[in-house]
Structure formats: C-alpha cells, structure tokens
Design an enzyme around this catalytic site. Structure first.
Site: not given
Ligand SMILES: NC(=O)c1ccc[n+]([C@@H]2O[C@H](COP(=O)([O-])OP(=O)(O)OC[C@H]3O[C@@H](n4cnc5c(N)ncnc54)[C@H](OP(=O)(O)O)[C@@H]3O)[C@@H](O)[C@H]2O)c1
Length: 289
Positions: A10, A100, A124
C-alpha cells in the site's frame, strides 16, 4: 528496533519500507503471510514474529465497494486489527494502527478533535471504527493515528488520477465542498516510526489526528496539482451533490492535529511540499523556465 509491518504494497506500507531510519529494521508481512480476512492467522503471525513493535498499514480502502461488501470490510478493518492488537498486547509490543476521519459525521466546519463523538456515515467508516475499538480494548501500548486524503507516487490516489486526467483533458470538474488536509504517505510513515519508537520507550497510548496543512478542497488540491505539474487543464468546481458515489463522503474532513504534537512532538506536514516531492518522483514536476 525490529519493526513488524502489516502490509507491504500500500501507499503507507511502501513508504515505511523505503524510509526506515537508522537503527530500525522493518519486516513486512504481505497478504500471502498475513491476510486480514483471516484475523486468527494475522494474530498468529504477530505472536511468532521477532519484533519490538508492530505497525498495521494494511486495510480495506475501497470506500465505495465497502457499501456492497460491508461484511468483508468489517473483518479486514474491524476484526483483524483487534485480533492483531490482542496478539501484540499479549507480548507487550507497541501497536500503531492507522485510521480515518471517516469515523466522524463530517458535519460543521470545526476541525474534529480526537475525543469528539464518532458517527461514521458509510460502511468503510463503520469498519474502521470497529478496528479502533478493538485496538483500544486489546489493552496494550498503542497509538491510533487517524489520517485523511493520503497521496504518494505509488498505488491509486488522487494525485495520480489528476495527472492522468490533466494530460487527457482541457477541463475537469472536481468537488469543492469537501474540505480536508491532503497527507503525504511519506509523512505518515515517518510518524509511524516516531510513534513505534516513542511507545517502546514508554510513551502514552492514545488516539491522535495527523493530516497535511493548510486545509483545502479536492478542487483546490487539483488546481495545485495542475499548477505544479505545468498542466493547462482547467479545474471547474462542483458540489458533492453533482458527483454522486455509493458511499457518502464527509464534507468536513478537517482534523485538529494538536494532540499528536503535544504527546509526541509530531507536527503537521505541509502537503504542498509533499506534493512537489511526489511529482518529482513521478517525473511530473514542472520546472519553470
Ligand atoms: N488512502 C486514503 O486516502 C486514506 C485516508 C484515510 C485513512 N487511510 C488509512 O491509511 C491506511 C493506509 O492506507 P493506504 O492508502 O496506504 O492504503 P492502500 O494504498 O489502499 O493499500 C492498502 C493495503 O492493504 C492491503 N490489504 C488490503 N486487503 C488486505 C487483506 N485482506 N490482507 C492483507 N492485506 C490487505 C493491500 O494489499 P494488496 O496490495 O495485497 O491488496 C495494501 O497493501 C489504512 O489504514 C487506511 O484505512 C487511508
């Protein structure tokens, strides 16, 4: 320090592998060894690893696809981090976990503080919130680092998409009412090293925010990309309502990053410097004559 990195390919994992400071040896476990859809296997990998600290940089990041595959996202972003954090806690290993701003409702205009109430607006965000809760409940030394709008020279991200569109088109439309701080993956990597080392030296566990400054919109970010890359493509601002996506995005992605500075001395990066570094790496930085 021996740092065990969960994730290998990633944006953040790639930068962690490239940027290890002197005295830090990184071992990365990719999907072949640590598949987050098998939390027990990931926990077992941590239980047997030769490591002094763990950083989890792997996650389900397909925000729209999570709407239709919430259960898979829940296992990868929720159950796996919890199981890994428990395995790390059982050995007293510091655990750095990335989350996040999507755990918030994205309302208002005030930067979100780490202790503000959470209320994710999409699948998410719900899956990442579950991961946060699991990491905290594991009870070991940990830092949860919430970030936003990650970009780098590798993987799929906004900068690379804008470069491609900017070369193909004379004008593009970009949403202008979502406000946040673009964050270079390289800066997140450096923060992860500092946090792993700080936790290993007895630093405090907690949840902190880390994003680039100054705040901007996606349209503002796109304009900066076009300007720095010397592309003539016009950026026409549109509201989010004109760009419907399966997952609702927060309009307010501002984050108050003060607690990270107080606890660990880590300052917000200026995303404009990070952008120039990424464009330089991609061979796309415009050199004025
Ligand atoms: N990207 C953003 O704008 C953003 C914003 C806020 C927070 N974050 C958080 O920041 C962290 C790093 O994000 P990123 O941008 O570096 O992510 P990324 O570039 O999308 O990479 C995701 C990584 O997770 C791995 N992964 C996905 N599913 C997996 C599985 N089942 N088992 C093992 N590995 C798996 C991927 O491996 P493969 O290559 O094998 O698929 C990849 O290495 C994540 O926690 C993310 O939630 C990102």
């Amino acid at each position: 320090m021996r740092l065990l990195l969960i994730g290998r390919t990633g944006q953040v994992a790639t930068e962690i592998l490239r940027r290890a400071p002197e005295g830090v040896a990184v071992t990365a476990l990719g999907r072949d060894v640590a598949d987050l859809s098998d939390p027990a296997a990931c926990a077992a990998a941590i239980a047997r690893a030769e490591a002094d600290a763990v950083v989890n940089a792997a996650a389900w990041t397909a925000v729209d696809r999570a709407e239709s595959e919430e259960e898979a996202a829940r296992v990868i972003n929720g159950e796996a981090p919890a199981a890994m954090a428990r395995a790390a806690a059982a050995r007293g290993l510091p655990f750095v976990h990335i989350s996040t701003d999507y755990v918030f409702d994205g309302l208002g205009t005030k930067p979100f503080a780490p202790e503000d109430p959470v209320a994710p607006q999409n699948a998410y965000g719900r899956s990442k919130l579950l991961g946060e809760q699991g990491v905290r409940q594991a009870g070991g030394p940990h830092v949860i680092l919430r970030t936003a709008w990650v970009f780098s020279a590798h993987g799929a991200n906004f900068v690379k998409t804008m470069l491609r569109l900017g070369r193909e088109r004379e004008a593009i439309t970009v949403v202008a009412d979502q406000i946040g701080g673009p964050t270079p993956a390289a800066a997140i990597a450096d923060a992860c090293f500092a946090l792993a080392q700080g936790l290993a030296q007895g630093g405090p566990s907690g949840t902190h925010h880390f994003c680039g400054a100054p705040e901007t919109s996606w349209a503002g970010f796109a304009e900066a990309i076009m300007a720095e890359a010397g592309l003539a493509c016009r950026v026409n601002p549109i509201p989010s309502s004109a760009y419907p996506t399966p997952a609702t995005r927060p309009l307010n992605s501002r984050m108050d990053c003060g607690s990270l500075h107080s606890a660990y001395g880590i300052a917000q990066p200026d995303w404009r410097d990070g952008l120039r570094n990424v464009l330089r790496e991609l061979g796309a930085l415009h050199a004025p004559a």
